[in-house]
Design a protein around this motif. Structure first.
Motif, PDB file in Angstrom:
ATOM      1  N   PHE A 160       0.648  -1.182   0.017  1.00  0.00           N
ATOM      2  CA  PHE A 160       0.017   0.002  -0.170  1.00  0.00           C
ATOM      3  C   PHE A 160       0.891   1.345   0.101  1.00  0.00           C
ATOM      4  O   PHE A 160       0.606   2.265  -0.855  1.00  0.00           O
ATOM      5  CB  PHE A 160      -1.042  -0.011   1.275  1.00  0.00           C
ATOM      6  CG  PHE A 160      -2.000   1.032   1.017  1.00  0.00           C
ATOM      7  CD1 PHE A 160      -3.311   0.667   0.728  1.00  0.00           C
ATOM      8  CD2 PHE A 160      -1.391   2.306   1.540  1.00  0.00           C
ATOM      9  CE1 PHE A 160      -4.167   1.821   0.927  1.00  0.00           C
ATOM     10  CE2 PHE A 160      -2.392   3.458   1.803  1.00  0.00           C
ATOM     11  CZ  PHE A 160      -3.985   3.118   1.136  1.00  0.00           C
ATOM     12  N   PHE A 161       2.033   1.164   0.845  1.00  0.00           N
ATOM     13  CA  PHE A 161       2.862   2.623   0.893  1.00  0.00           C
ATOM     14  C   PHE A 161       3.575   2.456  -0.441  1.00  0.00           C
ATOM     15  O   PHE A 161       3.823   3.684  -0.823  1.00  0.00           O
ATOM     16  CB  PHE A 161       3.846   2.114   2.274  1.00  0.00           C
ATOM     17  CG  PHE A 161       4.690   3.265   2.358  1.00  0.00           C
ATOM     18  CD1 PHE A 161       4.500   4.521   2.703  1.00  0.00           C
ATOM     19  CD2 PHE A 161       6.131   3.107   1.675  1.00  0.00           C
ATOM     20  CE1 PHE A 161       5.667   5.625   2.846  1.00  0.00           C
ATOM     21  CE2 PHE A 161       7.152   4.093   1.862  1.00  0.00           C
ATOM     22  CZ  PHE A 161       6.919   5.158   2.265  1.00  0.00           C
ATOM     23  N   MET A 162       4.143   1.544  -0.879  1.00  0.00           N
ATOM     24  CA  MET A 162       4.753   1.651  -1.946  1.00  0.00           C
ATOM     25  C   MET A 162       4.033   2.021  -3.198  1.00  0.00           C
ATOM     26  O   MET A 162       4.485   2.993  -4.048  1.00  0.00           O
ATOM     27  CB  MET A 162       5.558   0.339  -2.424  1.00  0.00           C
ATOM     28  CG  MET A 162       6.292  -0.241  -1.515  1.00  0.00           C
ATOM     29  SD  MET A 162       7.720   0.716  -1.208  1.00  0.00           S
ATOM     30  CE  MET A 162       9.173  -0.311  -2.149  1.00  0.00           C
ATOM     31  N   GLN A 163       2.750   1.697  -3.310  1.00  0.00           N
ATOM     32  CA  GLN A 163       1.891   2.231  -4.567  1.00  0.00           C
ATOM     33  C   GLN A 163       1.456   3.702  -4.105  1.00  0.00           C
ATOM     34  O   GLN A 163       1.534   4.723  -5.059  1.00  0.00           O
ATOM     35  CB  GLN A 163       0.633   1.748  -4.488  1.00  0.00           C
ATOM     36  CG  GLN A 163      -0.382   1.938  -5.433  1.00  0.00           C
ATOM     37  CD  GLN A 163       0.130   2.008  -6.933  1.00  0.00           C
ATOM     38  OE1 GLN A 163       1.386   1.323  -7.157  1.00  0.00           O
ATOM     39  NE2 GLN A 163      -0.335   2.596  -7.850  1.00  0.00           N
ATOM     40  N   ALA A 164       1.475   4.141  -2.789  1.00  0.00           N
ATOM     41  CA  ALA A 164       1.236   5.619  -2.524  1.00  0.00           C
ATOM     42  C   ALA A 164       2.365   6.412  -2.905  1.00  0.00           C
ATOM     43  O   ALA A 164       2.179   7.565  -3.261  1.00  0.00           O
ATOM     44  CB  ALA A 164       0.952   5.635  -0.898  1.00  0.00           C
ATOM     45  N   ALA A 165       3.383   5.733  -2.870  1.00  0.00           N
ATOM     46  CA  ALA A 165       4.662   6.667  -3.474  1.00  0.00           C
ATOM     47  C   ALA A 165       4.638   7.006  -4.783  1.00  0.00           C
ATOM     48  O   ALA A 165       5.083   8.034  -5.116  1.00  0.00           O
ATOM     49  CB  ALA A 165       6.047   6.148  -3.109  1.00  0.00           C
ATOM     50  N   SER A 166       3.984   6.279  -5.525  1.00  0.00           N
ATOM     51  CA  SER A 166       3.794   6.590  -6.867  1.00  0.00           C
ATOM     52  C   SER A 166       2.454   7.308  -7.300  1.00  0.00           C
ATOM     53  O   SER A 166       2.288   7.511  -8.305  1.00  0.00           O
ATOM     54  CB  SER A 166       3.848   5.110  -7.805  1.00  0.00           C
ATOM     55  OG  SER A 166       5.017   4.425  -7.711  1.00  0.00           O
ATOM     56  N   LEU A 167       1.752   7.517  -6.387  1.00  0.00           N
ATOM     57  CA  LEU A 167       0.663   8.201  -6.425  1.00  0.00           C
ATOM     58  C   LEU A 167       0.563   9.469  -5.644  1.00  0.00           C
ATOM     59  O   LEU A 167      -0.738   9.872  -5.083  1.00  0.00           O
ATOM     60  CB  LEU A 167      -0.754   7.521  -6.002  1.00  0.00           C
ATOM     61  CG  LEU A 167      -1.002   6.336  -7.134  1.00  0.00           C
ATOM     62  CD1 LEU A 167      -2.055   5.293  -6.654  1.00  0.00           C
ATOM     63  CD2 LEU A 167      -1.331   6.762  -8.502  1.00  0.00           C
ATOM     64  N   ASN A 168       1.718  10.261  -5.391  1.00  0.00           N
ATOM     65  CA  ASN A 168       1.733  11.525  -4.554  1.00  0.00           C
ATOM     66  C   ASN A 168       1.343  11.234  -3.348  1.00  0.00           C
ATOM     67  O   ASN A 168       0.664  12.300  -2.552  1.00  0.00           O
ATOM     68  CB  ASN A 168       1.014  12.635  -5.291  1.00  0.00           C
ATOM     69  CG  ASN A 168       1.137  13.935  -5.032  1.00  0.00           C
ATOM     70  OD1 ASN A 168       2.550  14.090  -4.489  1.00  0.00           O
ATOM     71  ND2 ASN A 168       0.408  14.986  -5.027  1.00  0.00           N
ATOM     72  N   MET A 169       1.383  10.178  -2.698  1.00  0.00           N
ATOM     73  CA  MET A 169       1.123   9.880  -1.156  1.00  0.00           C
ATOM     74  C   MET A 169      -0.265  10.062  -1.056  1.00  0.00           C
ATOM     75  O   MET A 169      -0.653  10.638   0.138  1.00  0.00           O
ATOM     76  CB  MET A 169       1.998  10.591  -0.167  1.00  0.00           C
ATOM     77  CG  MET A 169       3.451  10.338  -0.274  1.00  0.00           C
ATOM     78  SD  MET A 169       3.685   8.478   0.170  1.00  0.00           S
ATOM     79  CE  MET A 169       5.506   8.340   0.310  1.00  0.00           C
ATOM     80  N   ASP A 170      -1.150   9.805  -2.093  1.00  0.00           N
ATOM     81  CA  ASP A 170      -2.698  10.092  -1.906  1.00  0.00           C
ATOM     82  C   ASP A 170      -3.361   8.687  -1.749  1.00  0.00           C
ATOM     83  O   ASP A 170      -3.421   7.812  -2.413  1.00  0.00           O
ATOM     84  CB  ASP A 170      -3.187  10.478  -3.248  1.00  0.00           C
ATOM     85  CG  ASP A 170      -4.696  11.059  -3.046  1.00  0.00           C
ATOM     86  OD1 ASP A 170      -5.302  10.648  -2.097  1.00  0.00           O
ATOM     87  OD2 ASP A 170      -5.160  11.779  -3.977  1.00  0.00           O
ATOM     88  N   ALA A 171      -3.651   8.449  -0.261  1.00  0.00           N
ATOM     89  CA  ALA A 171      -4.248   7.225   0.076  1.00  0.00           C
ATOM     90  C   ALA A 171      -5.648   6.861  -0.602  1.00  0.00           C
ATOM     91  O   ALA A 171      -5.846   5.698  -1.062  1.00  0.00           O
ATOM     92  CB  ALA A 171      -4.668   7.432   1.539  1.00  0.00           C
ATOM     93  N   MET A 172      -6.399   7.883  -0.832  1.00  0.00           N
ATOM     94  CA  MET A 172      -7.624   7.745  -1.691  1.00  0.00           C
ATOM     95  C   MET A 172      -7.396   7.344  -3.218  1.00  0.00           C
ATOM     96  O   MET A 172      -8.029   6.283  -3.621  1.00  0.00           O
ATOM     97  CB  MET A 172      -8.676   8.806  -1.745  1.00  0.00           C
ATOM     98  CG  MET A 172      -9.238   9.389  -0.600  1.00  0.00           C
ATOM     99  SD  MET A 172     -10.029   8.005   0.461  1.00  0.00           S
ATOM    100  CE  MET A 172     -11.301   7.538  -0.452  1.00  0.00           C
ATOM    101  N   SER A 173      -6.330   8.025  -3.697  1.00  0.00           N
ATOM    102  CA  SER A 173      -5.960   7.054  -4.832  1.00  0.00           C
ATOM    103  C   SER A 173      -5.615   5.741  -4.956  1.00  0.00           C
ATOM    104  O   SER A 173      -5.577   5.017  -5.951  1.00  0.00           O
ATOM    105  CB  SER A 173      -4.714   7.974  -5.638  1.00  0.00           C
ATOM    106  OG  SER A 173      -5.230   9.365  -5.846  1.00  0.00           O
ATOM    107  N   VAL A 174      -4.842   5.359  -3.915  1.00  0.00           N
ATOM    108  CA  VAL A 174      -4.450   4.064  -3.673  1.00  0.00           C
ATOM    109  C   VAL A 174      -5.667   3.131  -3.496  1.00  0.00           C
ATOM    110  O   VAL A 174      -5.535   1.902  -4.254  1.00  0.00           O
ATOM    111  CB  VAL A 174      -3.449   3.970  -2.473  1.00  0.00           C
ATOM    112  CG1 VAL A 174      -2.891   2.363  -2.246  1.00  0.00           C
ATOM    113  CG2 VAL A 174      -2.119   4.912  -2.564  1.00  0.00           C
TER     114      VAL A 174
END
Length: 601
Positions: free
Chosen positions: A26-40
């Protein structure tokens, strides 16, 4: 068999590692999505199989570390920290340069000490303090958790299983197997931002492990290269600006993160930081360099300038120095062309010689000698914490040119203007900048001060060129725009103006008449043919090919296309044929059989 029986505590550990694996993914994907949890969460809803597979990957990674190290807690903690650091690096790289973390970026780990100096100031002090507290809390927790003893046979079993699963995962993704495709994985190598956003950091990173620089063009063969060589060998040399009576020295000066800050709209400066350049550019060939990069990846601009090859054809995110050239025995370049004409080839970079593998790449390109920071103990720095100044680098370049009895090609890559743009880094700021928000004022004034120092170094270079006995031409350009705070470019309205975010200054100086034709905007791949024409050098067939491309498409990059009459939105059949020939030769030199070396150089 009792050695293989897990305990209840071990069962809880495995469950905890599994949950941690999914949290890490989850965290690694957030890193590629501007640390946006909802986008994850939205991504997980669409690519749930990728998320599940990634969570299992991290579970096995944590497991193998916990089984290899004596303490199961410490082992998994080390693995988790390493993953979190990679995620943070990916996020910071995306936010500063617009590019994600690639496998070949890890080659810079050998320069960790220098990188800590370069990136100083990028991580806020509060974030560092929070990280220290978090690490302390984890260490305290490790001592408080109940001890878990795992027998050696069971450790070996879990470790072997984990290694097998990790290896199988990497192979599945790298070869884009049917199982990976069924999970909606697609290696979008031509657009790495989309690749990381769609597939997640883990899958995109693993998929790049087998990425080549350039795809094989249709019809590639020796005969195809022979036909291209014959076509361009027949072309006459362009009419030179001057008839050279003596082979001139050629100095390339690629200046780190240099552009003209007075182009930023809405700002006013207490004085012109580029007095010399602005006065000189109307009296000498000058214009703008269209950088294929923004905020970093200096080696790619250098690659274009030295080899004449274009990043336009290479897969997104490529760094040829680290992925390919370092493994080659030789590669034709302006260096090898001039060496065959009796030139001495010199490289000068007042910093760590191993950055981007320059110490290994330069000999492959044909350089005779490489002067780096370790050879410049007494070189001037404006402050003790600063990099070697541009003026000191110019002084060393002039010393080496004067010491050569043969005509010399000297390639200088500076460091003075590299990040961080911390007030006082290169001495006191002497130019005030108005029209920006208070939060950016010090940063802009510091960067502007840097450019003023470079302008003064260039004025000094022009003055000293007149003292050289041999005709000498110097080509000066900035490699890319600086990684200033994103808000500075946003306030300038440049987020929707890719051309402005990729144009740096380009100026040619000489101690003989090279005319004063405007160079307009030029890709670095065309610097070689341009300086050959301006200095009266005969063109090899390869440069005649580049000259034809330059006539039609002087600005060639993935971000911006510039034709002879302005912005280019579509290629004519003739232009497409030129690009096809160019691509074919570039593939041949980088990934093919290298037929071009004997036929076009």
């Amino acid at each position: 068999m009792r050695y293989f029986l897990p305990s209840k505590r071990l069962g809880f550990l495995l469950l905890a590692l599994l949950l941690c694996g999914f949290a890490l993914n989850f965290f690694m994907q957030a890193a590629s999505l501007n640390m946006d949890a909802m986008s994850v969460f939205s991504w997980i809803g669409e690519y749930y199989w990728l998320y599940l597979a990634g969570g299992l990957f991290f579970f096995f990674l944590l497991l193998v570390f916990s089984m290899i190290l004596p303490s199961v807690y410490a082992g998994s903690a080390v693995a988790a920290v390493l993953c979190i650091v990679l995620g943070i690096v990916d996020y910071k790289k995306l936010s500063t340069t617009g590019e994600p973390l690639f496998p070949w970026d890890l080659m810079l780990l050998k320069n960790a000490g220098e990188m800590s100096h370069i990136t100083k100031g990028m991580i806020p002090p509060l974030a560092l303090a929070a990280a220290v507290l978090l690490i302390a809390a984890v260490v305290w927790l490790l001592f408080k958790l109940p001890k878990i003893k795992v027998s050696l046979p069971l450790r070996m079993l879990f470790a072997a299983l984990s290694v097998a699963m990790i290896t199988g995962f990497v192979s599945m993704v790298a070869h884009q197997s049917s199982l990976a495709v069924s999970m909606k994985y697609q290696n979008i190598f031509w657009n790495q931002k989309v690749n990381y956003k769609q597939n997640g950091l883990l899958f995109a990173f693993a998929g790049n492990l087998r990425q080549s620089l350039i795809e094989e063009p249709e019809g590639y063969s020796r005969r195809a290269i022979e036909e291209i060589a014959a076509k361009y060998s027949k072309l006459p040399d362009p009419v030179p600006n001057v008839q050279a009576t003596q082979q001139p020295n050629i100095l390339f000066m690629m200046d780190e993160a240099f552009f003209d800050p007075t182009r930023l709209p809405g700002l006013s400066f207490s004085e012109d930081p580029l007095k010399f350049i602005h006065e000189e550019e109307s009296a000498t060939p000058s214009g703008f360099l269209l950088s294929p990069e923004f905020g970093g990846n200096t080696a790619n601009i250098e690659f274009e300038a030295l080899t004449g090859m274009s990043m336009y054809f290479l897969n997104d995110g490529s760094i040829p120095y680290q992925q390919k050239i370092v493994k080659m025995s030789s590669l034709p370049s302006i260096v090898s062309i001039l060496k065959e004409r009796g030139y001495r080839a010199l490289a000068l970079h007042p910093y760590d010689e191993t950055f981007y593998n320059r110490n290994r790449v330069y000999p492959i390109l044909g350089f005779d000698a490489f002067t780096s920071e370790k050879d410049l103990d007494n070189a001037g720095r404006i402050t003790p914490e600063g990099y070697i100044s541009d003026k000191a680098a110019v002084q060393e370049a002039l010393r080496e040119l004067k010491a050569s009895s043969d005509p010399a090609f000297l390639h200088l890559v500076t460091m003075q203007n590299h990040f961080p743009f911390t007030k006082g880094h290169n001495g006191p700021n002497t130019i005030s900048v108005e029209g920006t928000s208070p939060s950016y004022k010090d940063e802009l004034e510091t960067y502007t001060q840097n450019t003023k120092l470079t302008d003064e170094a260039l004025a000094y270079l022009q003055q000293e060129l007149l003292t050289l006995d041999r005709p000498t031409i110097a080509v000066f350009w900035g490699d890319h725009l600086p990684a200033l705070s994103a808000g500075i470019y946003t306030d300038a309205g440049w987020d929707s103006e890719p051309r402005l975010k990729h144009e740096t200054k380009l100026v040619m100086l000489a101690n003989f008449n090279i005319g004063k034709e405007p160079l307009n905007t030029l890709s670095p791949a065309f610097l070689g043919p341009t300086v050959f024409r301006l200095s009266g050098q005969p063109m090899p067939p390869y440069y005649k090919l580049l000259g034809k491309v330059q006539d039609e498409m002087p600005g060639l990059s993935k971000q911006v296309l510039i034709g002879s009459n302005g912005a280019l939105t579509a290629f004519t059949p003739e232009q497409q044929q030129l690009l096809d020939d160019y691509r074919m030769v570039e593939y041949d030199l980088l990934e093919g059989e290298n037929y071009s070396q004997d036929l076009l150089f």
